[in-house]
Design an enzyme around this catalytic site. Structure first.
Site, PDB file in Angstrom:
ATOM      1  N   HIS A  94      -5.852  -2.462 -11.194  1.00  0.00           N
ATOM      2  CA  HIS A  94      -6.319  -3.647 -10.087  1.00  0.00           C
ATOM      3  C   HIS A  94      -7.224  -5.034 -11.046  1.00  0.00           C
ATOM      4  O   HIS A  94      -8.107  -4.379 -12.032  1.00  0.00           O
ATOM      5  CB  HIS A  94      -7.656  -2.925  -9.577  1.00  0.00           C
ATOM      6  CG  HIS A  94      -7.628  -3.683  -8.388  1.00  0.00           C
ATOM      7  ND1 HIS A  94      -7.267  -4.283  -7.500  1.00  0.00           N
ATOM      8  CD2 HIS A  94      -9.282  -4.863  -8.283  1.00  0.00           C
ATOM      9  CE1 HIS A  94      -7.504  -5.244  -6.367  1.00  0.00           C
ATOM     10  NE2 HIS A  94      -9.235  -5.670  -7.005  1.00  0.00           N
ATOM     11  N   ILE A 146       0.662  -1.148   0.066  1.00  0.00           N
ATOM     12  CA  ILE A 146      -0.057  -0.060  -0.472  1.00  0.00           C
ATOM     13  C   ILE A 146       1.193   1.625  -0.151  1.00  0.00           C
ATOM     14  O   ILE A 146       1.690   1.382   1.110  1.00  0.00           O
ATOM     15  CB  ILE A 146      -1.079  -0.005   1.407  1.00  0.00           C
ATOM     16  CG1 ILE A 146      -1.763  -1.184   1.043  1.00  0.00           C
ATOM     17  CG2 ILE A 146      -1.919   0.954   0.945  1.00  0.00           C
ATOM     18  CD1 ILE A 146      -2.810  -1.857   2.814  1.00  0.00           C
TER      19      ILE A 146
HETATM   20  C1  GRF Z   1      -2.183  -8.001 -12.956  1.00  0.00           C
HETATM   21  O1  GRF Z   1      -3.019  -8.508 -12.500  1.00  0.00           O
HETATM   22  C2  GRF Z   1      -2.847  -6.220 -12.116  1.00  0.00           C
HETATM   23  O2  GRF Z   1      -3.865  -6.323 -12.224  1.00  0.00           O
HETATM   24  C3  GRF Z   1      -2.475  -6.255 -10.658  1.00  0.00           C
HETATM   25  O3  GRF Z   1      -1.377  -7.199 -10.076  1.00  0.00           O
HETATM   26  C4  GRF Z   1      -1.113  -8.104 -11.325  1.00  0.00           C
HETATM   27  C5  GRF Z   1      -0.083  -7.496 -11.489  1.00  0.00           C
HETATM   28  O4  GRF Z   1       1.052  -8.583 -13.546  1.00  0.00           O
HETATM   29  N1  GRF Z   1      -2.196  -5.671  -9.452  1.00  0.00           N
HETATM   30  P1  GRF Z   1       2.258  -8.054 -13.871  1.00  0.00           P
HETATM   31  O5  GRF Z   1       3.132  -8.702 -12.994  1.00  0.00           O
HETATM   32  O6  GRF Z   1       2.203  -7.097 -14.423  1.00  0.00           O
HETATM   33  O7  GRF Z   1       2.340  -9.583 -14.609  1.00  0.00           O
END
Ligand code: GRF
Length: 187
Positions: free
Chosen positions: A107, A90
């Site tokens: 997200h 966070i």
């Molecule tokens: C994504 O699905 C995002 O929504 C979430 O964490 C994941 C990160 O994936 N916050 P990556 O590391 O970009 O492959």
């Protein structure tokens, strides 16, 4: 067009980082990725920073002075905009204050539904009909700032967590760059 110096924060695989790096190489894309910060020394995503010769720093967010280190480096690299791409920590109040309206996050759900972790398993448990992703501004509340872009898909009967993740990430690779273009279009 002067591109905004941007820092991408990651913790893991970095596929969104890779996607943003590729988009940012286009002259008309509004940001330049000038720094990558990871709070995980072993984040696979750091390899993209190396590959594309982008400065990167590991900052241990369990250490006492981590916030100072982050702020110091953001200043050093003249960072004006921050993208959180799978950053599992966070953001502190001081950082959101210093970068008000200049931090965005992606997200893997249709916010305000399924804030926090383990979105896919909770969605399946809840028999959701739709999944998706949300790009939003970051404030002090977890996954709480205003929405910039949302993308939706329909959940099929046999979808499991792996399939949901796959469907979500395909949409994320469109949503994140679109949100950035949308933010800077009117500036
Ligand atoms: C994504 O699905 C995002 O929504 C979430 O964490 C994941 C990160 O994936 N916050 P990556 O590391 O970009 O492959």
């Amino acid at each position: 067009m002067v591109k905004k110096n941007t820092c991408v924060f990651i913790s893991g695989r970095g596929s969104n980082l890779k996607n943003l790096i590729i988009h940012s190489r286009d002259n008309s894309f509004p940001i330049k990725i000038s720094l990558v910060i990871s709070n995980n020394k072993k984040a696979i995503g750091l390899n993209y920073a190396k590959k594309f010769k982008i400065p990167y720093i590991f900052i241990n967010t369990d250490s006492k002075n981590y916030e100072k280190k982050i702020l110091f480096n953001l200043k050093k690299y003249k960072i004006k905009f921050i993208c959180l791409a799978g950053y599992m920590k966070i953001i502190s109040k001081n950082l959101t204050k210093a970068f008000q309206g200049k931090i965005i996050n992606i997200h893997p759900s249709l916010l305000p539904k399924f804030k926090g972790l383990n979105t896919y398993s909770r969605m399946l448990k809840n028999n959701e009909k739709k999944g998706g992703c949300t790009v939003h501004f970051v404030n002090e509340r977890l996954d709480g700032g205003s929405t910039i872009t949302k993308k939706i898909f329909f959940i099929e009967k046999n979808d499991d967590e792996k399939i949901l993740k796959n469907k979500t990430q395909i949409l994320e690779y469109k949503a994140f760059p679109e949100a950035i273009i949308k933010i800077f279009r009117n500036i």
